[in-house]
Design an enzyme around this catalytic site. Structure first.
Site, PDB file in Angstrom:
ATOM      1  N   LYS A  14     -19.685  45.258   2.408  1.00  0.00           N
ATOM      2  CA  LYS A  14     -19.061  44.866   3.686  1.00  0.00           C
ATOM      3  C   LYS A  14     -17.701  45.539   3.885  1.00  0.00           C
ATOM      4  CE  LYS A  14     -18.944  40.441   2.858  1.00  0.00           C
ATOM      5  NZ  LYS A  14     -19.548  40.243   1.529  1.00  0.00           N
ATOM      6  N   ARG A  89     -18.376  32.126   6.365  1.00  0.00           N
ATOM      7  CA  ARG A  89     -19.051  31.976   5.081  1.00  0.00           C
ATOM      8  C   ARG A  89     -19.683  30.602   4.925  1.00  0.00           C
ATOM      9  NH1 ARG A  89     -16.120  36.020   2.130  1.00  0.00           N
ATOM     10  NH2 ARG A  89     -16.758  36.249  -0.025  1.00  0.00           N
ATOM     11  N   ARG A 128     -16.811  47.186  -9.769  1.00  0.00           N
ATOM     12  CA  ARG A 128     -15.584  47.147  -8.959  1.00  0.00           C
ATOM     13  C   ARG A 128     -14.467  46.462  -9.744  1.00  0.00           C
ATOM     14  NH1 ARG A 128     -16.293  44.095  -3.329  1.00  0.00           N
ATOM     15  NH2 ARG A 128     -16.308  42.280  -4.667  1.00  0.00           N
ATOM     16  N   ARG A 134      -9.136  42.680  -9.457  1.00  0.00           N
ATOM     17  CA  ARG A 134      -9.467  41.329  -8.976  1.00  0.00           C
ATOM     18  C   ARG A 134     -10.055  40.489 -10.105  1.00  0.00           C
ATOM     19  NH1 ARG A 134     -12.818  41.676  -3.412  1.00  0.00           N
ATOM     20  NH2 ARG A 134     -13.495  39.672  -4.247  1.00  0.00           N
ATOM     21  N   ARG A 146     -19.893  32.850  -7.999  1.00  0.00           N
ATOM     22  CA  ARG A 146     -19.748  33.265  -6.592  1.00  0.00           C
ATOM     23  C   ARG A 146     -21.109  33.464  -5.947  1.00  0.00           C
ATOM     24  NH1 ARG A 146     -16.217  38.256  -7.302  1.00  0.00           N
ATOM     25  NH2 ARG A 146     -16.551  38.604  -5.080  1.00  0.00           N
TER      26      ARG A 146
HETATM   27  P1  ADP Z   1     -16.641  39.400  -1.710  1.00  0.00           P
HETATM   28  O1  ADP Z   1     -17.303  39.778  -0.422  1.00  0.00           O
HETATM   29  O2  ADP Z   1     -16.792  40.415  -2.775  1.00  0.00           O
HETATM   30  O3  ADP Z   1     -17.022  38.022  -2.172  1.00  0.00           O
HETATM   31  P2  ADP Z   1     -14.093  38.805  -0.380  1.00  0.00           P
HETATM   32  O4  ADP Z   1     -12.917  39.680  -0.495  1.00  0.00           O
HETATM   33  O5  ADP Z   1     -14.766  38.704   0.931  1.00  0.00           O
HETATM   34  O6  ADP Z   1     -15.075  39.329  -1.519  1.00  0.00           O
HETATM   35  O7  ADP Z   1     -13.709  37.313  -0.818  1.00  0.00           O
HETATM   36  C1  ADP Z   1     -13.042  37.018  -2.030  1.00  0.00           C
HETATM   37  C2  ADP Z   1     -12.830  35.516  -2.179  1.00  0.00           C
HETATM   38  O8  ADP Z   1     -11.958  35.032  -1.112  1.00  0.00           O
HETATM   39  C3  ADP Z   1     -14.086  34.645  -2.037  1.00  0.00           C
HETATM   40  O9  ADP Z   1     -14.817  34.539  -3.241  1.00  0.00           O
HETATM   41  C4  ADP Z   1     -13.474  33.315  -1.586  1.00  0.00           C
HETATM   42  O10 ADP Z   1     -12.895  32.623  -2.676  1.00  0.00           O
HETATM   43  C5  ADP Z   1     -12.355  33.737  -0.669  1.00  0.00           C
HETATM   44  N1  ADP Z   1     -12.818  33.835   0.753  1.00  0.00           N
HETATM   45  C6  ADP Z   1     -12.902  34.967   1.497  1.00  0.00           C
HETATM   46  N2  ADP Z   1     -13.367  34.700   2.735  1.00  0.00           N
HETATM   47  C7  ADP Z   1     -13.602  33.362   2.770  1.00  0.00           C
HETATM   48  C8  ADP Z   1     -14.118  32.481   3.758  1.00  0.00           C
HETATM   49  N3  ADP Z   1     -14.503  32.921   4.968  1.00  0.00           N
HETATM   50  N4  ADP Z   1     -14.222  31.164   3.446  1.00  0.00           N
HETATM   51  C9  ADP Z   1     -13.846  30.702   2.241  1.00  0.00           C
HETATM   52  N5  ADP Z   1     -13.373  31.478   1.255  1.00  0.00           N
HETATM   53  C10 ADP Z   1     -13.239  32.805   1.506  1.00  0.00           C
END
Ligand code: ADP
Length: 191
Positions: A14, A89, A128, A134, A146
């Site tokens: 994404k 999400r 990654r 991270r 996750r």
């Molecule tokens: P990935 O797509 O690899 O999971 P992101 O950078 O989108 O990575 O998200 C990293 C973390 O940030 C998630 O695991 C969550 O803890 C938090 N997060 C991101 N977006 C949301 C969201 N829309 N709602 C709740 N938590 C979020």
């Protein structure tokens, strides 16, 4: 206005594809992951709270991300459109987004789902983790958690949009360029 949700599990590409899409279509990129990491870097109270959850692989509360998105929509009133990445999400976040957009007399135009098989996803995220710094990418246990949360809380969002006939499934297992071409084709078909 053209508002797009790029949807998919962790590691589906994404972030990479969003960067290319916003450049090509002149959209404002709203990645809740990036916005939360920016808060963490600033050590704001919200960032401190979010870090505890993110490092454990949990989602942050809906109110927190919905508030962040609301602010960003307000700050970008002149935008041609938005690309939502990593948001919504949960089904609750999806409904909140629909309300926030309706208040601004606009709506979601398309939800593109990046489909990649599970083993490839785990491999990509752990890979990654070697360079991203991270914490949530580096520990296999956290990564597994996750994915479990994705299945439980986030997959229902795909069903929610599918029932509204808004979900388009794109193969995300090819190269970055192949996936980008497939996304562009779908966007141009709809625009
Ligand atoms: P990935 O797509 O690899 O999971 P992101 O950078 O989108 O990575 O998200 C990293 C973390 O940030 C998630 O695991 C969550 O803890 C938090 N997060 C991101 N977006 C949301 C969201 N829309 N709602 C709740 N938590 C979020």
């Amino acid at each position: 206005m053209y508002n797009l949700i790029l949807f998919g599990p962790p590691g589906s590409g994404k972030g990479t594809q969003s960067g290319k899409l916003v450049e090509k279509y002149g959209l404002v990129h709203l990645s809740t992951g990036d916005l939360l990491r920016a808060e963490i870097a600033k050590k704001s109270p919200l960032g401190v709270e979010a870090k505890k959850l993110i490092d454990k692989g949990q989602l942050v509360p809906d109110e927190m991300v919905v508030g962040i998105i609301d602010n960003c929509l307000e700050e970008n009133k002149e935008a041609k459109g938005f690309l939502f990445d990593g948001f919504p999400r949960t089904v609750n976040q999806a409904k909140s987004l629909e309300k926030l957009l309706a208040l601004r007399k606009t709506a979601i135009d398309s939800v593109l789902f990046l489909n990649v098989d599970h083993d490839e996803l785990v491999k990509r995220v752990l890979n990654r983790g070697k360079t991203s710094g991270r914490a949530d990418d580096s520990d296999e246990e956290i990564v597994r958690k996750r994915f479990a949360i994705y299945q439980r809380d986030t997959e229902p969002v795909a069903n929610y949009f599918n029932e509204k006939n808004m979900l388009r499934i794109i193969t995300g297992s090819g190269s970055v360029d192949e996936t980008f071409q497939a996304l562009c084709k779908e966007i141009e078909r709809e625009k």
